[in-house]
Motif scaffolding. Structure first.
Motif, mmCIF file in Angstrom:
data_model
loop_
_atom_site.group_PDB
_atom_site.id
_atom_site.type_symbol
_atom_site.label_atom_id
_atom_site.label_comp_id
_atom_site.label_asym_id
_atom_site.label_seq_id
_atom_site.Cartn_x
_atom_site.Cartn_y
_atom_site.Cartn_z
ATOM 1 N N PHE A 234 0.858 -1.171 0.000
ATOM 2 C CA PHE A 234 0.000 0.000 0.000
ATOM 3 C C PHE A 234 0.898 1.226 0.000
ATOM 4 O O PHE A 234 0.752 2.117 0.826
ATOM 5 C CB PHE A 234 -0.891 0.010 1.252
ATOM 6 N N HIS A 265 -7.962 3.028 3.493
ATOM 7 C CA HIS A 265 -6.871 2.349 4.203
ATOM 8 C C HIS A 265 -6.113 3.332 5.103
ATOM 9 O O HIS A 265 -5.892 3.068 6.281
ATOM 10 C CB HIS A 265 -5.922 1.717 3.179
ATOM 11 N N HIS A 275 -2.641 -3.402 10.200
ATOM 12 C CA HIS A 275 -2.928 -4.260 9.046
ATOM 13 C C HIS A 275 -3.568 -5.569 9.498
ATOM 14 O O HIS A 275 -3.293 -6.045 10.589
ATOM 15 C CB HIS A 275 -1.635 -4.576 8.276
HETATM 16 ZN ZN LIG Z 1 -1.021 0.368 5.667
#
Ligand SMILES: [Zn+2]
Length: 309
Positions: A234, A265, A275
């Motif tokens: 990410f 996110h 996470h």
């Molecule tokens: Zn992250």
């Protein structure tokens, strides 16, 4: 007792903030949300906004609202709120990552073109090869037929030559056959020339197809090489918090779905979410899924962090 803890906490934050000469608001808000998670919404605003991404600020704010809802709807809580001077700054930062994404999208369409012309060439080749093979097999039987008739003719001529005399009828028949054989011979030669030039053309097409295949492969390899570092995590976005405040930097996205997922996110990180393992989850470390809803494991994480039973 709970109230007392809050008061002591507030006093200690004020002392800490003054001692560090930091913005009281930032420190307070950051600490408040950390120690009393999800109790009041996190206010966010737009910080740096690079127009090279090709989206408007209004659209970006709409996407943020969509990202917010991914957390708020299932929790039934107002967790985030847009405000023009919100403490959490959301930045859209154009750098090599988005440049690479844009490059890849261009490469993608040029690869599609190459793939298209490769497919067209191959289809054309197969069609011409089929026609050539048919023509070639017709030629072979015509040649075999010609050779047989030529053999008979030569045998007859040799035989009558040995006999010394022939009737006019036989002579006429032999002359007709000789004329036919001459005509057929030049037609066959003509056909042979045509077939040879077809073979040359087919060979040139094969060379062309191979060249296309090579450049297509090279293109695919280059595409994979360039896109590989982008698929590592990410890293399209980053949440950071320090004494100056909280910020979310968005560096890269390929489409609206990916952008909303990155925003959701990073907003999750702003809520102190960690996470989770579920690949479809918003809080998975990779942004590979297209899922636009918080999964069971996302919600478990929110409930834990927000201390909701
Ligand atoms: Zn992250």
């Amino acid at each position: 007792m709970k109230k007392l803890v809050e008061i002591i906490f507030l006093i200690s934050i004020v002392i800490y903030a003054i001692a560090n000469k930091d913005s009281l608001t930032n420190t307070w808000q950051l600490a408040y949300h950390k120690y009393f998670p999800c109790r009041s919404p996190i206010y966010y605003s737009i910080g740096e906004f690079d127009t090279r991404f090709g989206i408007s600020k209004e659209h970006f704010i709409e996407d943020l609202a969509t990202a917010e809802k991914i957390w708020e709807d299932p929790m039934g809580k107002d967790l985030f709120k847009y405000s023009s001077n919100g403490n959490l700054k959301i930045n859209l930062i154009y750098d090599s990552r988005q440049q690479t994404t844009d490059e890849l999208s261009n490469m993608d369409s040029s690869l599609d073109n190459s793939r298209g012309s490769y497919d067209r060439l191959t289809a054309q080749y197969n069609k011409e090869l089929l026609a050539h093979n048919q023509k070639s097999s017709d030629f072979e039987s015509r040649l075999a037929n010609f050779n047989a008739r030529k053999g008979n003719y030569e045998r007859d001529v040799a035989m009558f030559n040995r006999q010394g005399s022939v009737s006019t009828d036989v002579k006429n028949r032999l002359n007709t056959e000789r004329d036919y054989l001459n005509t057929e011979s030049s037609a066959i030669n003509q056909l042979q020339t045509e077939l040879n030039s077809e073979i040359a053309k087919l060979n040139a097409m094969v060379a062309d197809i191979n060249q296309n295949a090579n450049s297509l492969n090279a293109g695919v390899n280059q595409y994979n090489r360039i896109s590989e570092p982008l698929s590592e995590g990410f890293n399209e976005g980053l949440y950071r918090s320090n004494s100056k405040g909280q910020e979310i930097d968005v560096y890269q996205f390929s489409d609206d779905t990916k952008l909303v997922r990155v925003l959701a996110h990073e907003l999750g990180h702003a809520l102190w979410l960690e996470h989770v393992d579920d690949e479809d989850a918003i809080m998975h470390r990779l942004n590979t899924s297209e899922n636009m809803q918080a999964t069971e494991s996302d919600l478990e994480e929110v409930k834990t962090v927000c201390k909701i039973k």
